[in-house]
Motif scaffolding. Sequence first.
Motif, PDB file in Angstrom:
ATOM      1  N   ALA A   1     -10.965 -84.657   9.258  1.00  0.00           N
ATOM      2  CA  ALA A   1     -11.294 -85.332   8.000  1.00  0.00           C
ATOM      3  C   ALA A   1     -10.413 -84.842   6.855  1.00  0.00           C
ATOM      4  O   ALA A   1     -10.109 -85.611   5.931  1.00  0.00           O
ATOM      5  N   GLU A   2      -9.999 -83.580   6.898  1.00  0.00           N
ATOM      6  CA  GLU A   2      -9.166 -83.003   5.843  1.00  0.00           C
ATOM      7  C   GLU A   2      -7.670 -83.061   6.173  1.00  0.00           C
ATOM      8  O   GLU A   2      -6.860 -82.539   5.415  1.00  0.00           O
TER       9      GLU A   2
ATOM     10  N   SER B   1     -14.086 -81.848  13.666  1.00  0.00           N
ATOM     11  CA  SER B   1     -14.392 -83.016  12.840  1.00  0.00           C
ATOM     12  C   SER B   1     -13.976 -82.792  11.387  1.00  0.00           C
ATOM     13  O   SER B   1     -13.348 -83.658  10.763  1.00  0.00           O
ATOM     14  N   ARG B   2     -14.281 -81.631  10.849  1.00  0.00           N
ATOM     15  CA  ARG B   2     -13.912 -81.311   9.454  1.00  0.00           C
ATOM     16  C   ARG B   2     -12.398 -81.206   9.307  1.00  0.00           C
ATOM     17  O   ARG B   2     -11.835 -81.676   8.317  1.00  0.00           O
TER      18      ARG B   2
END
Length: 106
Positions: free
Chosen positions: A78-79, A74-75
Amino acid sequence: MDGLNPYAERVLDVVDRIPPGKVMSYGDIAEYLGEGGPRQVGRVMSTWGGGVPWWRVVHADGTGAPGHEVTCLSRWRAEATPLRGKRVDMRLARWNGRSADSQEDP
């Protein structure tokens, strides 16, 4: 951060400087510092890594921290971290600690 030793401080400082969308492996960090090894970096991260962008530290094969795979994915998404399936594309996402994509001043 009780018990934080100088080596742990250096590891966490490197992790804190990894730009969004980039990663370093545990071994990359040890090599960059010129001391310790992947296991020592992993020990620092498991003990004190919660206050830094820990998801930017991955295994050499591009996988995230065991037990945190869903959060890592998920991170990374997102990045806009380059991925190959559910792993980081190390060829595209690896940060060398010195390049222009650093968040630090030159």
